[in-house]
Design a protein around this motif. Structure first.
Motif, PDB file in Angstrom:
ATOM      1  N   ASP A  44     -18.385  -6.804  -8.435  1.00 21.17           N
ATOM      2  CA  ASP A  44     -18.902  -6.548  -9.781  1.00 21.17           C
ATOM      3  C   ASP A  44     -18.319  -5.269 -10.376  1.00 21.17           C
ATOM      4  N   GLU A  45     -17.965  -4.315  -9.512  1.00 15.59           N
ATOM      5  CA  GLU A  45     -17.497  -3.013 -10.001  1.00 15.59           C
ATOM      6  C   GLU A  45     -16.000  -2.805  -9.871  1.00 15.59           C
ATOM      7  N   GLN A  46     -15.346  -3.515  -8.942  1.00 15.64           N
ATOM      8  CA  GLN A  46     -13.955  -3.204  -8.633  1.00 15.64           C
ATOM      9  C   GLN A  46     -13.109  -4.475  -8.557  1.00 15.64           C
ATOM     10  N   GLN A  47     -11.798  -4.266  -8.716  1.00 15.06           N
ATOM     11  CA  GLN A  47     -10.843  -5.360  -8.515  1.00 15.06           C
ATOM     12  C   GLN A  47      -9.546  -4.765  -7.975  1.00 15.06           C
ATOM     13  N   TYR A  48      -9.005  -5.389  -6.960  1.00 16.46           N
ATOM     14  CA  TYR A  48      -7.766  -4.928  -6.355  1.00 16.46           C
ATOM     15  C   TYR A  48      -6.840  -6.110  -6.087  1.00 16.46           C
ATOM     16  N   LEU A  49      -5.556  -5.791  -6.031  1.00 16.56           N
ATOM     17  CA  LEU A  49      -4.566  -6.752  -5.543  1.00 16.56           C
ATOM     18  C   LEU A  49      -4.286  -6.392  -4.092  1.00 16.56           C
ATOM     19  N   LEU A  50      -4.489  -7.325  -3.188  1.00 10.08           N
ATOM     20  CA  LEU A  50      -4.267  -7.088  -1.758  1.00 10.08           C
ATOM     21  C   LEU A  50      -2.859  -7.541  -1.409  1.00 10.08           C
ATOM     22  N   VAL A  51      -2.054  -6.613  -0.901  1.00  2.72           N
ATOM     23  CA  VAL A  51      -0.627  -6.854  -0.710  1.00  2.72           C
ATOM     24  C   VAL A  51      -0.208  -6.370   0.672  1.00  2.72           C
ATOM     25  N   ARG A  52       0.605  -7.145   1.364  1.00  7.23           N
ATOM     26  CA  ARG A  52       1.189  -6.692   2.622  1.00  7.23           C
ATOM     27  C   ARG A  52       2.118  -5.508   2.334  1.00  7.23           C
ATOM     28  N   GLN A  53       2.087  -4.490   3.192  1.00 10.43           N
ATOM     29  CA  GLN A  53       2.824  -3.269   2.854  1.00 10.43           C
ATOM     30  C   GLN A  53       4.345  -3.467   2.816  1.00 10.43           C
TER      31      GLN A  53
END
Length: 550
Positions: A44-53
């Motif tokens: 509800d508060e955050q959004q991220y893109l999860l990416v392999r380094q």
């Protein structure tokens, strides 16, 4: 609740990132793109893109704000400064657990099944969405017709490759290894299925689908191997055109088709390709799923010698196009001109087409993946962007592959690398790395050698030279080199793509034999130089060939 989705259109709409074009490993891993694709994580508060380094440089170069990215699977590097200011979680599970904060995690139906398996075994409570069923028509293929199609293509490949290398002295004798008549695709598939006591095997990843069927994969279509009858079925959404074979039934979903046709519960699946939505659909219909992504990669890898003629054409196209593109760049820099990474890429693509035209190649040669970048921009591997190349450029790396294509079917791919070092230290290192690849790695390759032993032998070959690399500024003393380099490979087999099933690295027990085909490489990214040196090799009956040497 934390929610995860892999929807590529949402990723592009939200972050302006086309993963198939902007991320390198999404292009390389033809059979496991969903496994390495980015995920969107929302609360509800955050959004991220999860990416392999490993894609860090590419995500940032594509314009995704760093504060909106969370990285996982730390990238292996001998220069710790590259990642010093960018933390990465050990794996996806630990990152998701951190973001969830003890709450349940919602998985969209489009998330790859492999992630579901990992997360569900990592003390994360999951709420998983189901996919809507898609009605499909089943078509039975004639295996003899499939084999005949490949045999006809191979005859063309053998004639072409023989003509192409007839005056290449260091490849003398290689043409005698070409074959058009040997084809073990179905017998090897039967063995794979039998060894695992499967009732059926679902083939959804493009390299596996086309390798079994011999035609381009329509959207949403999958292959189904039936163990009891040794039949190959294609399940395609109703209304799909261009499917070979005779229609043998219609079903309300893929899951229901597998239940009716398989004759048993044990069903092999590509866990690094299919979605959790499809996996759950299969399970609701009573299937017991057996993960086989690596096993199917091995099935392709060990039969590459049957397509050796095509592999040779791909290798010769690659070495010509890559070396010519870098020669163009070097000439331009020496003349004081400036241009961009995309300009070099345009020359590379033009040279691929030129190779095909000049040599009258009667089948398709297309780009497979392209890792082309200036060290000034980043030391991470990545596709080219609109970045300047000029007298400040310290090194250019071009690590790329092509694919050989018949009617939309990949019959071979290549993977090799060259670099354009511009500093004295990088030039010295680059010259040495050719010795490492051709003497230290390929020099070990012969029948009976184990993949992991090649890696250990390469470290022994490098050991006496590491002090020199330190003295010229191409290696630091702040990492344990051997420990770090044991985390990555020094090569791999091929198999209609770069192999992730059989690599020259610790833990890989595959034994090389006559007919083994692959790449040997030393990627060296340190200070101001990202150097790639990679050649393709083939273990023949009498000797080992360096196929990508001009």
């Amino acid at each position: 609740m934390l929610s995860l989705t892999a929807d590529a259109s949402q990723v592009e709409e939200t972050y302006g990132l086309n993963a198939r074009k902007s991320l390198l490993f999404s292009a390389i891993r033809l059979d496991s793109y969903p496994f390495v694709a980015p995920l969107i994580a929302r609360t509800d508060e955050q959004q991220y893109l999860l990416v392999r380094q490993q894609e860090q440089g590419n995500a940032l170069s594509a314009g995704v704000p760093k504060e909106q990215i969370r990285f996982y699977a730390p990238w292996v590097t001998i220069d710790p400064r590259i990642v010093a200011d960018t933390p990465a979680s050990a794996d996806l599970t630990s990152l998701v657990r951190e973001l969830a904060g003890g709450a349940a995690v919602s998985l969209a139906a489009d998330v790859v099944y492999s992630h579901y398996r990992t997360l569900s075994s990592g003390s994360v409570e999951l709420v998983v969405a189901d996919q809507d069923p898609t009605p499909v028509t089943a078509y039975e293929l004639d295996l003899k017709e499939v084999l005949a199609r490949f045999a006809e293509w191979r005859e063309t490949g053998v004639r072409t490759a023989r003509r192409l290398i007839e005056n290449v002295e260091h490849l003398s004798g290689l043409a005698e290894e070409f074959t058009a008549g040997e084809d073990t695709r179905f017998s090897a598939l039967k063995t794979l299925v039998g060894d695992r006591s499967l009732d059926a095997l679902l083939l959804a990843a493009p390299p596996n689908f086309t390798e079994a069927t011999g035609f381009a994969q329509p959207d949403g279509a999958v292959g189904l191997w039936l163990a009891g009858s040794d039949k190959l079925i294609v399940l395609a959404p109703d209304g799909t055109s261009g499917v070979s074979g005779a229609a043998v039934g219609q079903f309300p979903s893929i899951g229901s088709a597998v239940r009716v046709l398989a004759g048993g519960a044990r069903t092999g699946v590509e866990e690094e390709w299919i979605s959790v939505g499809l996996a759950r659909e299969l399970e609701r219909e009573g299937a017991e799923l057996v993960p086989l992504s690596a096993a199917l990669g091995h099935w392709r890898d060990i039969r590459d010698h049957e397509d050796l003629a095509f592999q040779v054409v791909a290798a010769r196209a690659s070495v010509f196009a890559i070396e010519e593109a870098l020669a163009w760049a070097e000439e331009g820099l020496d003349a004081g001109r400036s241009f961009t990474e995309l300009d070099i890429n345009a020359v590379y693509v033009k040279k691929v087409a030129e190779f095909r035209t000049v040599n009258e190649i009667p089948f398709g040669i297309e780009p497979y993946f392209t890792n082309l970048h200036s060290s000034n921009r980043m030391l991470f591997p990545g596709p080219p962007v609109d970045y300047p190349i000029n007298d400040e450029t310290t090194c250019i790396q071009l690590d790329a592959g092509v694919r050989i294509v018949f009617d939309g079917v990949n019959v071979a791919t290549s993977d090799m690398a060259r670099s354009l070092p511009r500093t004295a230290a990088a030039k010295e290192a680059y010259d040495f790395f050719f010795d490492v690849v051709r003497e230290g790695i390929i020099g070990q390759l012969k029948p009976g050698v184990v993949c992991e032993d090649v890696h250990e032998g390469t470290l022994r070959y490098l050991a006496p030279h590491l002090d020199r690399m330190v003295r010229i500024g191409m290696l630091g003393t702040d990492v344990d080199f051997n420990t770090e380099y044991r985390k990555r490979n020094v090569g791999h087999l091929m198999g209609k793509q770069e192999s992730f099933a059989n690599e020259l690295r610790p833990g890989y027990k595959h034994v090389l034999e006559v007919g083994s085909y692959g790449a040997a490489e030393i990627p060296w990214r340190y200070e101001n130089a990202a150097i790639g040196t990679e050649d393709l090799w083939y273990i023949g009956r009498d000797r080992t060939y360096i196929v990508s040497k001009r």
